[in-house]
Design a protein around this motif. Structure first.
Motif, mmCIF file in Angstrom:
data_model
loop_
_atom_site.group_PDB
_atom_site.id
_atom_site.type_symbol
_atom_site.label_atom_id
_atom_site.label_comp_id
_atom_site.label_asym_id
_atom_site.label_seq_id
_atom_site.Cartn_x
_atom_site.Cartn_y
_atom_site.Cartn_z
ATOM 1 N N ARG A 28 9.112 30.927 48.590
ATOM 2 C CA ARG A 28 7.801 31.961 47.964
ATOM 3 C C ARG A 28 7.550 31.748 46.451
ATOM 4 O O ARG A 28 6.312 31.804 46.411
ATOM 5 C CB ARG A 28 8.720 33.377 48.163
ATOM 6 C CG ARG A 28 7.648 34.569 47.609
ATOM 7 C CD ARG A 28 8.308 36.057 47.605
ATOM 8 N NE ARG A 28 9.357 35.889 46.679
ATOM 9 C CZ ARG A 28 10.697 36.115 46.888
ATOM 10 N NH1 ARG A 28 11.120 36.325 48.112
ATOM 11 N NH2 ARG A 28 11.574 36.543 45.960
ATOM 12 N N ARG A 29 8.480 31.170 45.658
ATOM 13 C CA ARG A 29 7.932 30.836 44.432
ATOM 14 C C ARG A 29 7.052 29.649 44.310
ATOM 15 O O ARG A 29 6.287 29.556 43.615
ATOM 16 C CB ARG A 29 9.074 30.595 43.472
ATOM 17 C CG ARG A 29 9.018 30.160 42.046
ATOM 18 C CD ARG A 29 8.485 31.435 41.387
ATOM 19 N NE ARG A 29 8.119 31.207 39.902
ATOM 20 C CZ ARG A 29 6.998 31.604 39.250
ATOM 21 N NH1 ARG A 29 6.271 32.547 39.786
ATOM 22 N NH2 ARG A 29 7.067 31.603 38.160
ATOM 23 N N ARG A 31 4.850 28.818 46.687
ATOM 24 C CA ARG A 31 3.595 29.303 47.281
ATOM 25 C C ARG A 31 2.832 30.076 45.726
ATOM 26 O O ARG A 31 1.763 29.839 45.676
ATOM 27 C CB ARG A 31 3.680 30.206 48.392
ATOM 28 C CG ARG A 31 3.914 29.387 49.577
ATOM 29 C CD ARG A 31 3.907 30.393 50.577
ATOM 30 N NE ARG A 31 4.692 30.137 51.800
ATOM 31 C CZ ARG A 31 6.157 30.220 52.024
ATOM 32 N NH1 ARG A 31 6.923 30.470 51.016
ATOM 33 N NH2 ARG A 31 6.651 29.852 52.821
ATOM 34 N N GLU A 32 3.600 30.875 45.054
ATOM 35 C CA GLU A 32 3.318 31.670 43.943
ATOM 36 C C GLU A 32 2.683 30.779 42.822
ATOM 37 O O GLU A 32 1.729 31.108 42.417
ATOM 38 C CB GLU A 32 4.087 32.348 43.448
ATOM 39 C CG GLU A 32 4.635 33.779 44.372
ATOM 40 C CD GLU A 32 5.695 34.518 43.835
ATOM 41 O OE1 GLU A 32 6.598 33.910 42.904
ATOM 42 O OE2 GLU A 32 5.933 35.541 44.424
#
Length: 81
Positions: A28-29, A31-32
């Motif tokens: 997730r990070r 992608r962020e």
């Protein structure tokens, strides 16, 4: 191809970031930070001991990633049409 397999100063494009679990915080990070499908990436440099960390440029931003993190980013050599 994985990001860790990309030769230095060779451009490629993000295909996907692999999730290792249902709610994968590292994926997730990534992608962020901008590792999203179609984004241009290249390895700018690598650290002296075991080539760790990797200095990776995504768009116009540079990040230092551990090899285990970079190995989750799958690439393609051609942009998505």
């Amino acid at each position: 191809m994985k990001l860790t397999d990309l030769p230095h100063r060779t451009a490629a494009f993000v295909d996907e970031v692999l999730d290792l679990s249902a709610n994968d915080a590292i994926a997730r990070r990534l992608r962020e930070l901008g590792f999203i499908a179609g984004e241009r990436v290249e390895i700018v440099a690598a650290g002296p001991f075991g080539a760790e960390p990797l200095l990776v440029q995504v768009g116009f931003t540079r990040f230092a990633l551990r090899r285990v993190e970079a190995g989750r980013v799958r690439l393609r050599m051609e942009p998505v049409a």
